[in-house]
Design an enzyme around this catalytic site. Structure first.
Site, PDB file in Angstrom:
ATOM      1  N   HIS A 226       1.861   4.214  -3.098  1.00 36.47           N
ATOM      2  CA  HIS A 226       1.850   5.675  -2.986  1.00 36.47           C
ATOM      3  C   HIS A 226       3.184   6.248  -3.466  1.00 36.47           C
ATOM      4  CE1 HIS A 226      -1.914   6.161  -0.899  1.00 36.47           C
ATOM      5  NE2 HIS A 226      -1.531   5.540   0.204  1.00 36.47           N
TER       6      HIS A 226
ATOM      7  N   HIS B  60       0.830  -1.208   0.000  1.00 33.48           N
ATOM      8  CA  HIS B  60       0.000   0.000   0.000  1.00 33.48           C
ATOM      9  C   HIS B  60       0.863   1.256   0.000  1.00 33.48           C
ATOM     10  CE1 HIS B  60      -3.657   2.353   1.266  1.00 33.48           C
ATOM     11  NE2 HIS B  60      -2.708   3.160   1.727  1.00 33.48           N
ATOM     12  N   GLU B  61       1.820   1.327   0.926  1.00 35.18           N
ATOM     13  CA  GLU B  61       2.667   2.515   1.013  1.00 35.18           C
ATOM     14  C   GLU B  61       3.628   2.610  -0.168  1.00 35.18           C
ATOM     15  OE1 GLU B  61       1.945   4.804   3.022  1.00 35.18           O
ATOM     16  OE2 GLU B  61       0.533   3.653   4.231  1.00 35.18           O
TER      17      GLU B  61
END
Length: 203
Positions: free
Chosen positions: A31, A27-28
């Site tokens: 980004h 997820h990170e």
């Protein structure tokens, strides 16, 4: 919450903990990678364009996950000035999108694999964790991705949300909201999970 599994069902604890570490990391990373590709060097400067979990997992957030069942990873620093409105939107949305893609991949694998065994348990766990992360992060309240997506779509609202996030009490208010709204959030997550499984004929 998860810590109780350590003595009751150690294997389940390991599977869930590994699924959380993997999913939060992806997820990170999503980004950071998206912002980097769109022209913002900030995530790379902070060493976030990597799949190394140590760069993304927050000690306090991880502890909360183990104790309370919800927590957080280290937010990826981005500079909206380098990305513009739409670049910021895509860099923000990349996190939940990555979780949705992992969940769909797990659902597809479940549809083609035998309906029993450890592999199925692992896939179901990873699927569930990623649906939780995607749905949770898309809630349009401050500090979550949904709020920043909304802010990119409506810049005037985005400025107000950013001002709220800067307040020292914002984290506590968000945690209180999550606690009070845990039941409807859980219902939404269950509905989405059922839909994803049903999409590929599993469930």
């Amino acid at each position: 919450m998860l810590l109780s599994l350590l003595t009751q069902n150690p294997l389940a604890f390991v599977i869930i903990a590994a699924a959380l570490a993997l999913s939060l990391t992806v997820h990170e990373f999503a980004h950071a990678w998206t912002a980097d590709r769109l022209g913002d060097p900030t995530p790379r400067r902070f060493g976030r364009v990597t799949l190394n979990p140590a760069k993304h997992l927050d000690p306090l957030g991880t502890l909360l996950l183990l104790i309370a069942g919800f927590g957080f990873a280290k937010p990826v620093p981005i500079n909206p000035g380098n990305l513009g409105r739409w670049g910021t939107l895509w860099a923000t949305a990349a996190g939940p999108i990555s979780n949705i893609l992992i969940a769909v991949l797990c659902a597809v694998l479940l549809a083609v694999l035998p309906s029993s065994g450890l592999t199925v348990v692992i896939l179901l766990t990873v699927l569930s964790v990623n649906i939780v992360l995607a749905v949770f992060n898309l809630i349009p309240i401050p500090l979550l991705d949904g709020s920043r997506i909304l802010g990119a779509l409506v810049p005037s609202l985005g400025r107000s949300l950013a001002q709220f996030e800067a307040q020292p009490f914002s984290f506590l208010l968000v945690m209180l909201f999550i606690f009070l709204a845990s039941e409807p959030i859980g219902q939404i997550i269950g509905t989405v999970q059922g839909w994803v499984l049903g999409l590929v004929g599993v469930g």
